[in-house]
Design a protein around this motif. Sequence first.
Motif, mmCIF file in Angstrom:
data_model
loop_
_atom_site.group_PDB
_atom_site.id
_atom_site.type_symbol
_atom_site.label_atom_id
_atom_site.label_comp_id
_atom_site.label_asym_id
_atom_site.label_seq_id
_atom_site.Cartn_x
_atom_site.Cartn_y
_atom_site.Cartn_z
ATOM 1 N N VAL A 139 8.807 3.086 12.036
ATOM 2 C CA VAL A 139 7.915 2.042 11.928
ATOM 3 C C VAL A 139 6.517 2.455 11.384
ATOM 4 O O VAL A 139 6.338 3.556 11.210
ATOM 5 C CB VAL A 139 7.625 1.614 13.477
ATOM 6 C CG1 VAL A 139 8.804 1.012 14.257
ATOM 7 C CG2 VAL A 139 7.150 2.610 14.238
ATOM 8 N N VAL A 140 5.867 1.407 10.911
ATOM 9 C CA VAL A 140 4.466 1.597 10.258
ATOM 10 C C VAL A 140 3.437 0.865 11.127
ATOM 11 O O VAL A 140 3.639 -0.295 11.281
ATOM 12 C CB VAL A 140 4.486 1.604 8.826
ATOM 13 C CG1 VAL A 140 5.476 2.604 8.125
ATOM 14 C CG2 VAL A 140 4.953 0.048 8.299
ATOM 15 N N ASN A 141 2.123 1.401 11.150
ATOM 16 C CA ASN A 141 1.219 0.476 11.623
ATOM 17 C C ASN A 141 -0.155 1.154 10.787
ATOM 18 O O ASN A 141 0.042 1.756 9.720
ATOM 19 C CB ASN A 141 0.838 0.923 13.108
ATOM 20 C CG ASN A 141 0.543 2.377 13.226
ATOM 21 O OD1 ASN A 141 0.074 3.166 12.250
ATOM 22 N ND2 ASN A 141 0.657 2.901 14.491
ATOM 23 N N ALA A 142 -1.232 0.595 10.947
ATOM 24 C CA ALA A 142 -2.223 0.576 10.148
ATOM 25 C C ALA A 142 -2.602 2.028 9.859
ATOM 26 O O ALA A 142 -2.954 2.637 8.598
ATOM 27 C CB ALA A 142 -3.468 -0.212 10.535
ATOM 28 N N GLY A 143 -2.740 2.883 11.008
ATOM 29 C CA GLY A 143 -3.239 3.964 10.781
ATOM 30 C C GLY A 143 -2.140 4.914 10.165
ATOM 31 O O GLY A 143 -2.606 5.987 9.432
ATOM 32 N N ALA B 267 13.555 6.084 4.869
ATOM 33 C CA ALA B 267 14.238 5.680 6.113
ATOM 34 C C ALA B 267 15.073 4.314 5.653
ATOM 35 O O ALA B 267 14.659 3.534 4.605
ATOM 36 C CB ALA B 267 13.408 5.204 7.369
ATOM 37 N N ASP B 268 16.100 4.155 6.378
ATOM 38 C CA ASP B 268 17.057 2.820 6.238
ATOM 39 C C ASP B 268 16.606 1.614 6.713
ATOM 40 O O ASP B 268 16.753 0.665 6.062
ATOM 41 C CB ASP B 268 18.302 3.080 6.678
ATOM 42 C CG ASP B 268 19.112 4.394 6.614
ATOM 43 O OD1 ASP B 268 19.409 4.597 5.227
ATOM 44 O OD2 ASP B 268 19.370 5.334 7.197
ATOM 45 N N ILE B 269 15.697 1.835 7.742
ATOM 46 C CA ILE B 269 15.066 0.362 8.211
ATOM 47 C C ILE B 269 13.611 1.108 8.520
ATOM 48 O O ILE B 269 13.348 1.812 9.265
ATOM 49 C CB ILE B 269 15.758 -0.255 9.490
ATOM 50 C CG1 ILE B 269 17.051 -0.647 9.287
ATOM 51 C CG2 ILE B 269 14.764 -1.226 10.080
ATOM 52 C CD1 ILE B 269 17.889 -1.146 10.552
ATOM 53 N N ILE B 270 12.832 0.065 7.981
ATOM 54 C CA ILE B 270 11.260 0.572 8.391
ATOM 55 C C ILE B 270 10.504 -1.127 8.731
ATOM 56 O O ILE B 270 10.493 -1.804 8.110
ATOM 57 C CB ILE B 270 10.583 0.665 7.232
ATOM 58 C CG1 ILE B 270 11.390 1.853 6.545
ATOM 59 C CG2 ILE B 270 9.062 1.022 7.341
ATOM 60 C CD1 ILE B 270 10.472 2.454 5.210
ATOM 61 N N LEU C 208 1.009 -1.030 -0.005
ATOM 62 C CA LEU C 208 -0.092 0.038 0.014
ATOM 63 C C LEU C 208 0.898 1.164 0.000
ATOM 64 O O LEU C 208 0.828 2.202 0.641
ATOM 65 C CB LEU C 208 -0.970 -0.114 1.310
ATOM 66 C CG LEU C 208 -2.118 -1.114 1.226
ATOM 67 C CD1 LEU C 208 -2.555 -1.298 2.669
ATOM 68 C CD2 LEU C 208 -2.761 -1.054 0.098
ATOM 69 N N LYS C 209 1.830 1.294 -0.984
ATOM 70 C CA LYS C 209 2.722 2.442 -1.124
ATOM 71 C C LYS C 209 3.697 2.756 -0.068
ATOM 72 O O LYS C 209 4.471 3.533 0.109
ATOM 73 C CB LYS C 209 1.978 3.647 -1.108
ATOM 74 C CG LYS C 209 0.948 3.624 -2.340
ATOM 75 C CD LYS C 209 0.035 4.891 -2.493
ATOM 76 C CE LYS C 209 -0.736 5.299 -3.437
ATOM 77 N NZ LYS C 209 -1.512 6.337 -3.529
ATOM 78 N N THR C 210 3.789 1.776 0.618
ATOM 79 C CA THR C 210 4.874 1.868 1.699
ATOM 80 C C THR C 210 5.863 0.900 1.792
ATOM 81 O O THR C 210 5.530 -0.377 1.925
ATOM 82 C CB THR C 210 4.103 1.652 3.297
ATOM 83 O OG1 THR C 210 2.935 2.471 3.091
ATOM 84 C CG2 THR C 210 4.464 1.574 4.491
ATOM 85 N N ASN C 211 7.049 1.128 2.017
ATOM 86 C CA ASN C 211 8.219 0.131 2.230
ATOM 87 C C ASN C 211 8.187 -0.416 3.673
ATOM 88 O O ASN C 211 8.150 0.291 4.552
ATOM 89 C CB ASN C 211 9.460 0.883 1.786
ATOM 90 C CG ASN C 211 9.384 1.451 0.527
ATOM 91 O OD1 ASN C 211 9.078 0.899 -0.509
ATOM 92 N ND2 ASN C 211 10.287 2.669 0.178
ATOM 93 N N ILE C 212 8.476 -1.637 3.468
ATOM 94 C CA ILE C 212 8.730 -2.421 4.875
ATOM 95 C C ILE C 212 9.712 -3.459 4.853
ATOM 96 O O ILE C 212 9.839 -4.258 3.773
ATOM 97 C CB ILE C 212 7.303 -3.341 5.305
ATOM 98 C CG1 ILE C 212 6.083 -2.094 5.327
ATOM 99 C CG2 ILE C 212 7.412 -4.014 6.758
ATOM 100 C CD1 ILE C 212 4.715 -2.804 5.676
#
Length: 245
Positions: free
Chosen positions: A37-41, A59-62, A7-11
Amino acid sequence: MKRTSILKTNIDNLTMQETLDLVDESVQSCKHIHHSVVNAGKIVLMQDDVQLRESVNNADIINADGQAVIWASKILNQPIKERVAGIDLMENLVELAHHKGYKIYCLGAEEDIVGKVVQDYKRNYSEELIAGYRNGYFSKEEEQGIAQDIANSGANMLFVAISSPKKENFLYENREVLKKVNFIMGVGGSFDVISGKTKRAPKWMQKSGLEWFYRFLQEPKRMWKRYLIGNTKFIFLTFKEKLKK
Protein backbone atom coordinates in the motif's frame (compact mmCIF):
# COMPACT_ATOMS: atom_id res chain seq x y z
CA MET A 1 -6.64 -4.73 -13.46
CA LYS A 2 -5.68 -1.20 -14.47
CA ARG A 3 -2.39 0.10 -13.10
CA THR A 4 -1.51 3.78 -13.11
CA SER A 5 1.60 5.70 -12.08
CA ILE A 6 1.59 8.77 -9.85
CA LEU A 7 4.83 10.50 -8.79
CA LYS A 8 7.02 7.49 -9.74
CA THR A 9 4.64 5.19 -7.88
CA ASN A 10 2.60 2.36 -9.38
CA ILE A 11 -0.97 2.12 -8.05
CA ASP A 12 -3.71 -0.35 -9.00
CA ASN A 13 -7.19 1.05 -9.53
CA LEU A 14 -8.99 -1.42 -7.29
CA THR A 15 -11.79 -1.29 -4.77
CA MET A 16 -11.65 -3.10 -1.45
CA GLN A 17 -13.91 -5.88 -2.72
CA GLU A 18 -11.92 -6.32 -5.93
CA THR A 19 -8.74 -6.64 -3.86
CA LEU A 20 -10.33 -9.20 -1.53
CA ASP A 21 -11.55 -11.24 -4.51
CA LEU A 22 -8.05 -11.31 -6.01
CA VAL A 23 -6.54 -12.49 -2.74
CA ASP A 24 -9.19 -15.16 -2.24
CA GLU A 25 -8.64 -16.44 -5.77
CA SER A 26 -4.87 -16.59 -5.22
CA VAL A 27 -5.26 -18.75 -2.10
CA GLN A 28 -7.77 -21.07 -3.75
CA SER A 29 -5.53 -21.44 -6.82
CA CYS A 30 -2.33 -21.84 -4.75
CA LYS A 31 -0.87 -18.73 -6.38
CA HIS A 32 1.25 -16.03 -4.74
CA ILE A 33 0.50 -12.31 -4.39
CA HIS A 34 2.92 -9.74 -3.00
CA HIS A 35 0.82 -6.77 -1.86
CA SER A 36 1.78 -3.23 -0.92
CA VAL A 37 0.00 0.00 0.00
CA VAL A 38 1.11 3.59 -0.51
CA ASN A 39 0.22 6.82 1.26
CA ALA A 40 1.49 10.38 0.91
CA GLY A 41 4.45 9.87 3.24
CA LYS A 42 5.63 6.71 1.55
CA ILE A 43 5.38 8.26 -1.92
CA VAL A 44 7.56 11.16 -0.71
CA LEU A 45 10.16 8.68 0.58
CA MET A 46 10.08 6.81 -2.72
CA GLN A 47 11.19 9.88 -4.66
CA ASP A 48 14.75 9.48 -3.33
CA ASP A 49 14.84 5.97 -1.85
CA VAL A 50 15.51 3.80 -4.92
CA GLN A 51 15.43 0.54 -2.96
CA LEU A 52 12.04 1.34 -1.43
CA ARG A 53 10.69 2.38 -4.82
CA GLU A 54 11.82 -0.92 -6.34
CA SER A 55 10.36 -2.92 -3.45
CA VAL A 56 6.95 -1.26 -3.73
CA ASN A 57 6.63 -0.87 -7.50
CA ASN A 58 7.36 -4.54 -8.14
CA ALA A 59 4.52 -5.75 -5.90
CA ASP A 60 1.68 -7.65 -7.61
CA ILE A 61 -1.03 -5.45 -6.08
CA ILE A 62 -0.51 -1.86 -4.89
CA ASN A 63 -3.44 -0.13 -3.20
CA ALA A 64 -3.86 3.55 -2.37
CA ASP A 65 -3.93 3.62 1.44
CA GLY A 66 -4.09 7.37 2.08
CA GLN A 67 -6.96 9.68 1.16
CA ALA A 68 -4.39 12.23 -0.02
CA VAL A 69 -3.34 9.77 -2.74
CA ILE A 70 -6.95 9.58 -3.96
CA TRP A 71 -7.13 13.37 -4.14
CA ALA A 72 -3.80 13.54 -5.99
CA SER A 73 -4.97 10.94 -8.50
CA LYS A 74 -7.96 13.13 -9.36
CA ILE A 75 -5.86 16.29 -9.62
CA LEU A 76 -3.52 14.47 -12.00
CA ASN A 77 -6.44 13.11 -14.05
CA GLN A 78 -5.73 9.50 -13.12
CA PRO A 79 -8.57 8.90 -10.65
CA ILE A 80 -8.35 5.91 -8.30
CA LYS A 81 -11.72 4.34 -7.40
CA GLU A 82 -11.36 4.36 -3.64
CA ARG A 83 -9.02 4.23 -0.70
CA VAL A 84 -8.09 0.72 0.44
CA ALA A 85 -6.59 1.21 3.90
CA GLY A 86 -4.09 -1.45 4.90
CA ILE A 87 -5.60 -2.04 8.33
CA ASP A 88 -9.12 -2.40 6.87
CA LEU A 89 -7.85 -4.82 4.23
CA MET A 90 -6.07 -6.86 6.89
CA GLU A 91 -9.16 -7.08 9.12
CA ASN A 92 -11.30 -8.12 6.14
CA LEU A 93 -8.74 -10.76 5.17
CA VAL A 94 -8.61 -12.17 8.69
CA GLU A 95 -12.40 -12.50 8.55
CA LEU A 96 -12.09 -14.17 5.14
CA ALA A 97 -9.40 -16.54 6.41
CA HIS A 98 -11.62 -17.58 9.31
CA HIS A 99 -14.58 -18.37 7.07
CA LYS A 100 -12.50 -20.16 4.41
CA GLY A 101 -10.19 -22.07 6.75
CA TYR A 102 -7.03 -20.22 5.71
CA LYS A 103 -4.13 -19.69 8.10
CA ILE A 104 -2.34 -16.43 8.90
CA TYR A 105 1.09 -15.48 10.24
CA CYS A 106 1.66 -12.23 12.16
CA LEU A 107 5.15 -10.69 12.10
CA GLY A 108 6.05 -7.41 13.76
CA ALA A 109 5.59 -5.01 16.69
CA GLU A 110 6.73 -5.69 20.26
CA GLU A 111 6.33 -9.19 21.69
CA ASP A 112 3.45 -8.27 24.00
CA ILE A 113 1.65 -6.39 21.21
CA VAL A 114 1.79 -9.13 18.57
CA GLY A 115 1.02 -11.69 21.28
CA LYS A 116 -2.15 -9.81 22.25
CA VAL A 117 -3.24 -9.55 18.60
CA VAL A 118 -2.80 -13.30 18.17
CA GLN A 119 -4.65 -14.12 21.39
CA ASP A 120 -7.51 -11.83 20.37
CA TYR A 121 -7.77 -13.56 16.99
CA LYS A 122 -7.72 -17.00 18.62
CA ARG A 123 -10.46 -15.95 21.03
CA ASN A 124 -12.62 -14.18 18.44
CA TYR A 125 -12.13 -16.72 15.65
CA SER A 126 -10.29 -19.98 16.37
CA GLU A 127 -6.95 -21.48 17.38
CA GLU A 128 -6.61 -22.96 13.88
CA LEU A 129 -6.48 -19.49 12.29
CA ILE A 130 -2.93 -18.83 13.50
CA ALA A 131 -0.02 -20.51 11.70
CA GLY A 132 2.51 -18.62 13.80
CA TYR A 133 3.76 -15.23 14.97
CA ARG A 134 6.95 -13.37 15.85
CA ASN A 135 7.89 -9.89 17.08
CA GLY A 136 9.42 -7.38 14.67
CA TYR A 137 12.81 -6.97 16.31
CA PHE A 138 15.52 -8.83 14.43
CA SER A 139 18.79 -8.19 12.62
CA LYS A 140 19.42 -8.20 8.90
CA GLU A 141 21.29 -11.47 9.31
CA GLU A 142 18.20 -13.13 10.82
CA GLU A 143 15.82 -12.14 8.01
CA GLN A 144 16.29 -15.09 5.70
CA GLY A 145 15.86 -17.61 8.51
CA ILE A 146 12.69 -15.86 9.68
CA ALA A 147 11.34 -15.85 6.11
CA GLN A 148 12.05 -19.58 5.86
CA ASP A 149 10.25 -20.26 9.14
CA ILE A 150 7.22 -18.36 7.86
CA ALA A 151 7.29 -20.24 4.55
CA ASN A 152 7.37 -23.55 6.44
CA SER A 153 4.56 -22.57 8.85
CA GLY A 154 1.73 -23.47 6.49
CA ALA A 155 0.44 -19.89 6.45
CA ASN A 156 -1.70 -18.74 3.54
CA MET A 157 -1.41 -15.05 4.52
CA LEU A 158 1.43 -13.06 6.07
CA PHE A 159 0.93 -9.68 7.75
CA VAL A 160 4.10 -7.69 8.51
CA ALA A 161 3.67 -4.88 11.06
CA ILE A 162 7.03 -3.14 10.75
CA SER A 163 7.74 0.47 9.79
CA SER A 164 8.81 1.60 6.31
CA PRO A 165 11.06 0.96 4.50
CA LYS A 166 12.09 -2.16 6.44
CA LYS A 167 8.87 -4.10 5.87
CA GLU A 168 8.73 -3.37 2.13
CA ASN A 169 12.37 -4.34 1.64
CA PHE A 170 11.98 -7.47 3.79
CA LEU A 171 9.05 -8.70 1.70
CA TYR A 172 10.73 -7.90 -1.62
CA GLU A 173 14.17 -9.26 -0.78
CA ASN A 174 12.70 -12.51 0.58
CA ARG A 175 10.00 -12.86 -2.07
CA GLU A 176 11.33 -16.15 -3.47
CA VAL A 177 11.41 -17.86 -0.07
CA LEU A 178 7.96 -16.46 0.78
CA LYS A 179 6.32 -17.74 -2.42
CA LYS A 180 5.03 -20.69 -0.39
CA VAL A 181 2.71 -18.15 1.27
CA ASN A 182 -0.22 -17.22 -1.00
CA PHE A 183 -0.48 -13.60 0.14
CA ILE A 184 2.05 -11.30 1.81
CA MET A 185 1.54 -7.68 2.84
CA GLY A 186 2.93 -4.98 5.10
CA VAL A 187 0.49 -3.51 7.62
CA GLY A 188 2.61 -0.85 9.36
CA GLY A 189 1.28 0.04 12.80
CA SER A 190 -1.90 -2.02 12.50
CA PHE A 191 -1.00 -4.37 15.36
CA ASP A 192 -0.73 -1.37 17.71
CA VAL A 193 -4.27 -0.34 16.79
CA ILE A 194 -5.76 -3.84 16.95
CA SER A 195 -4.13 -4.49 20.34
CA GLY A 196 -5.47 -1.20 21.71
CA LYS A 197 -2.06 0.42 22.21
CA THR A 198 -3.06 3.27 19.91
CA LYS A 199 -6.50 4.46 18.83
CA ARG A 200 -7.71 4.85 15.28
CA ALA A 201 -9.34 8.06 14.11
CA PRO A 202 -13.16 8.32 14.04
CA LYS A 203 -14.80 7.37 10.77
CA TRP A 204 -15.51 10.98 9.81
CA MET A 205 -11.80 11.83 10.10
CA GLN A 206 -10.87 8.79 8.02
CA LYS A 207 -13.28 9.83 5.27
CA SER A 208 -12.15 13.46 5.44
CA GLY A 209 -8.50 12.57 4.99
CA LEU A 210 -7.62 13.62 8.55
CA GLU A 211 -6.60 10.24 9.95
CA TRP A 212 -2.95 11.30 9.79
CA PHE A 213 -3.76 14.32 12.03
CA TYR A 214 -5.41 12.11 14.65
CA ARG A 215 -2.30 9.90 14.65
CA PHE A 216 -0.11 13.00 14.98
CA LEU A 217 -2.07 14.21 18.01
CA GLN A 218 -1.38 10.92 19.81
CA GLU A 219 2.40 11.01 19.24
CA PRO A 220 3.38 14.54 18.14
CA LYS A 221 7.09 14.24 18.99
CA ARG A 222 7.49 11.07 16.93
CA MET A 223 5.09 11.86 14.09
CA TRP A 224 5.51 15.59 13.37
CA LYS A 225 8.25 15.14 10.77
CA ARG A 226 6.54 12.25 8.99
CA TYR A 227 3.18 13.97 8.67
CA LEU A 228 3.68 17.74 8.67
CA ILE A 229 6.81 17.83 6.53
CA GLY A 230 5.92 14.72 4.51
CA ASN A 231 2.40 15.89 3.66
CA THR A 232 3.65 19.35 2.68
CA LYS A 233 6.18 17.78 0.32
CA PHE A 234 3.48 15.55 -1.15
CA ILE A 235 1.23 18.53 -1.91
CA PHE A 236 4.16 20.35 -3.50
CA LEU A 237 5.10 17.33 -5.66
CA THR A 238 1.48 16.84 -6.77
CA PHE A 239 1.03 20.42 -8.00
CA LYS A 240 4.50 20.44 -9.52
CA GLU A 241 3.51 17.37 -11.53
CA LYS A 242 0.20 19.00 -12.47
CA LEU A 243 2.00 22.04 -13.85
CA LYS A 244 4.36 19.87 -15.87
CA LYS A 245 1.39 18.19 -17.53
